[in-house]
Scaffold this motif. Structure first.
Motif, PDB file in Angstrom:
ATOM      1  N   VAL A  37      -3.697  -5.405   6.950  1.00  0.00           N
ATOM      2  CA  VAL A  37      -3.223  -3.952   7.657  1.00  0.00           C
ATOM      3  C   VAL A  37      -1.644  -3.805   7.310  1.00  0.00           C
ATOM      4  O   VAL A  37      -0.942  -3.005   7.809  1.00  0.00           O
ATOM      5  CB  VAL A  37      -3.510  -4.038   8.899  1.00  0.00           C
ATOM      6  CG1 VAL A  37      -4.832  -3.934   9.331  1.00  0.00           C
ATOM      7  CG2 VAL A  37      -2.610  -5.133   9.677  1.00  0.00           C
ATOM      8  N   LEU A  38      -0.999  -4.623   6.263  1.00  0.00           N
ATOM      9  CA  LEU A  38       0.299  -4.628   5.960  1.00  0.00           C
ATOM     10  C   LEU A  38       0.704  -3.596   4.713  1.00  0.00           C
ATOM     11  O   LEU A  38      -0.275  -3.802   3.718  1.00  0.00           O
ATOM     12  CB  LEU A  38       0.873  -5.875   5.770  1.00  0.00           C
ATOM     13  CG  LEU A  38       0.944  -7.050   6.554  1.00  0.00           C
ATOM     14  CD1 LEU A  38       1.262  -8.564   6.196  1.00  0.00           C
ATOM     15  CD2 LEU A  38       1.833  -6.731   7.824  1.00  0.00           C
ATOM     16  N   LEU A  39       1.291  -2.876   4.959  1.00  0.00           N
ATOM     17  CA  LEU A  39       1.681  -1.866   3.828  1.00  0.00           C
ATOM     18  C   LEU A  39       2.196  -2.316   2.742  1.00  0.00           C
ATOM     19  O   LEU A  39       3.279  -3.076   2.818  1.00  0.00           O
ATOM     20  CB  LEU A  39       2.475  -0.597   4.533  1.00  0.00           C
ATOM     21  CG  LEU A  39       1.935   0.429   5.294  1.00  0.00           C
ATOM     22  CD1 LEU A  39       2.987   1.473   6.002  1.00  0.00           C
ATOM     23  CD2 LEU A  39       0.795   1.249   4.701  1.00  0.00           C
ATOM     24  N   LYS A  40       1.913  -1.946   1.523  1.00  0.00           N
ATOM     25  CA  LYS A  40       2.245  -2.485   0.112  1.00  0.00           C
ATOM     26  C   LYS A  40       3.709  -1.700   0.270  1.00  0.00           C
ATOM     27  O   LYS A  40       3.881  -0.468   0.462  1.00  0.00           O
ATOM     28  CB  LYS A  40       1.432  -2.024  -0.726  1.00  0.00           C
ATOM     29  CG  LYS A  40      -0.169  -2.745  -0.886  1.00  0.00           C
ATOM     30  CD  LYS A  40      -0.847  -2.167  -2.069  1.00  0.00           C
ATOM     31  CE  LYS A  40      -1.940  -2.939  -2.380  1.00  0.00           C
ATOM     32  NZ  LYS A  40      -2.842  -2.638  -3.513  1.00  0.00           N
ATOM     33  N   GLU A  41       4.461  -2.307  -0.511  1.00  0.00           N
ATOM     34  CA  GLU A  41       5.704  -1.879  -0.903  1.00  0.00           C
ATOM     35  C   GLU A  41       5.810  -0.464  -1.612  1.00  0.00           C
ATOM     36  O   GLU A  41       6.480   0.474  -1.484  1.00  0.00           O
ATOM     37  CB  GLU A  41       6.650  -2.872  -1.462  1.00  0.00           C
ATOM     38  CG  GLU A  41       7.171  -3.949  -0.551  1.00  0.00           C
ATOM     39  CD  GLU A  41       8.029  -3.202   0.646  1.00  0.00           C
ATOM     40  OE1 GLU A  41       8.802  -2.659   0.239  1.00  0.00           O
ATOM     41  OE2 GLU A  41       7.670  -3.909   1.523  1.00  0.00           O
ATOM     42  N   GLU A  42       4.867  -0.617  -2.877  1.00  0.00           N
ATOM     43  CA  GLU A  42       4.775   0.765  -3.675  1.00  0.00           C
ATOM     44  C   GLU A  42       4.166   1.928  -2.751  1.00  0.00           C
ATOM     45  O   GLU A  42       4.125   2.904  -3.246  1.00  0.00           O
ATOM     46  CB  GLU A  42       3.737   0.454  -4.830  1.00  0.00           C
ATOM     47  CG  GLU A  42       2.432  -0.445  -4.446  1.00  0.00           C
ATOM     48  CD  GLU A  42       2.471  -1.714  -4.413  1.00  0.00           C
ATOM     49  OE1 GLU A  42       1.449  -2.430  -4.989  1.00  0.00           O
ATOM     50  OE2 GLU A  42       3.410  -2.330  -3.929  1.00  0.00           O
ATOM     51  N   ALA A  43       3.475   1.608  -1.694  1.00  0.00           N
ATOM     52  CA  ALA A  43       2.911   2.701  -0.854  1.00  0.00           C
ATOM     53  C   ALA A  43       3.960   3.420  -0.112  1.00  0.00           C
ATOM     54  O   ALA A  43       3.726   4.391   0.299  1.00  0.00           O
ATOM     55  CB  ALA A  43       1.684   2.155   0.187  1.00  0.00           C
ATOM     56  N   LYS A  44       4.954   2.946   0.160  1.00  0.00           N
ATOM     57  CA  LYS A  44       6.175   3.419   1.192  1.00  0.00           C
ATOM     58  C   LYS A  44       6.687   4.700   0.682  1.00  0.00           C
ATOM     59  O   LYS A  44       7.001   5.642   1.461  1.00  0.00           O
ATOM     60  CB  LYS A  44       7.105   2.210   1.420  1.00  0.00           C
ATOM     61  CG  LYS A  44       6.485   1.360   2.406  1.00  0.00           C
ATOM     62  CD  LYS A  44       7.438   0.176   2.558  1.00  0.00           C
ATOM     63  CE  LYS A  44       6.911  -0.767   3.791  1.00  0.00           C
ATOM     64  NZ  LYS A  44       7.983  -2.004   4.016  1.00  0.00           N
ATOM     65  N   PRO A  45       6.745   4.613  -0.596  1.00  0.00           N
ATOM     66  CA  PRO A  45       7.358   6.178  -1.313  1.00  0.00           C
ATOM     67  C   PRO A  45       6.279   7.209  -1.005  1.00  0.00           C
ATOM     68  O   PRO A  45       6.952   8.224  -0.907  1.00  0.00           O
ATOM     69  CB  PRO A  45       7.728   5.563  -2.609  1.00  0.00           C
ATOM     70  CG  PRO A  45       7.936   4.183  -2.667  1.00  0.00           C
ATOM     71  CD  PRO A  45       7.111   3.691  -1.862  1.00  0.00           C
TER      72      PRO A  45
END
Length: 269
Positions: free
Chosen positions: A161-169
């Motif tokens: 359930v941890l967001l990927k870094e590449e998903a944040k943009p």
């Protein structure tokens, strides 16, 4: 012993009748006042008049027959048969008129809601295309909301359930879209495929989908000024698939996060 002389009753009306008469006069004035303050539903009255005019043709010139028979203007009235005739045609049924009015209003409202959703979807699509994110965000709409769909693989690793870094943009742009275009209720929903969880922190797909929806909610709240009271989040597990879970491609489509942006006409129903 001498009998007392019986007193004669006073002449005229009893005293209580004066009080009673005053009360009746006051009641009469009260109801006249109520009647004078009442108003006629003009729209319904016009519909009734139109229905009479179209069905019986008795209101224009006063010399048309009701069905087959003598004319009302000749002094030979058919009004004793009017109730039966009206009931047989069904055109003066007040319930029918009200139902037709409600149906027409509902149809107009549905059209207005669909038009508003379509305009909102076009604005969001332009914003997505401007940032070249068409491959990350799918956009659909109906009369209630505009739906943004993001693939689960874009946002999370398997079973996480941890967001990927590449998903944040991508979520940063979604946050801007919500701040700019969302004027009512927002719903964030997590969805999974039907493959049972094994060897992961979460024991089932319901927990996993709820955790993912909450992660997206928390991130959006941290980067936007959205009112949390207007943003819902929920896990739907495997129960609302959009594709066949028997294929790898279908399972990939079912693992997703959806954001519903309700239009202003649907937000507070």
């Amino acid at each position: 012993m001498a009998k007392k002389k019986q007193e004669e009753a006073p002449k005229g009306s009893p005293a209580w009748m004066a009080t009673f008469s005053d009360l009746m006069n006051l009641l009469l004035c009260f109801f006249v006042l109520l009647f004078s303050m009442s108003s006629i539903d003009a729209a319904k009255f016009e519909k009734v008049v139109e229905s009479f005019n179209q069905t019986f043709s008795v209101l224009n010139g006063g010399a048309s027959a009701i069905g087959d028979g003598l004319l009302i203007s000749n002094g030979v009235s058919q009004l004793n048969e009017l109730d039966d005739y009206i009931n047989s045609t069904g055109k003066m049924d007040e319930g029918q008129i009200v139902d037709e009015d409600v149906a027409a209003v509902q149809e107009k409202l549905e059209e207005a809601k669909m038009e508003e959703s379509e305009q909102l979807a076009e604005q969001i699509q332009e914003a997505v295309d401007e940032k070249d994110m068409g491959s990350e965000i799918d956009i659909e709409f109906n009369s209630q909301y505009v739906l943004l769909t993001m693939k689960g693989a874009l946002l999370f690793d398997s079973g996480s359930v941890l967001l990927k870094e590449e998903a944040k943009p991508v979520l940063d742009q979604v946050g801007l879209i919500l701040e700019r275009y969302a004027t009512g209720l927002i719903e964030i929903e997590g969805h999974t495929d039907n493959v049972p969880m094994s060897g992961a922190k979460y024991s089932n797909n319901n927990e996993l989908s709820s955790g993912r929806a909450l992660s997206v909610f928390d991130y959006l709240m941290s980067i936007t000024n959205l009112d949390p009271a207007h943003v819902k989040h929920a896990g739907r597990g495997e129960y609302v698939p959009v594709a066949d879970n028997s294929t790898a491609e279908g399972r990939t489509r079912n693992r997703r996060v959806e954001i519903k942006i309700y239009n202003a006409l649907s937000s507070y129903e």
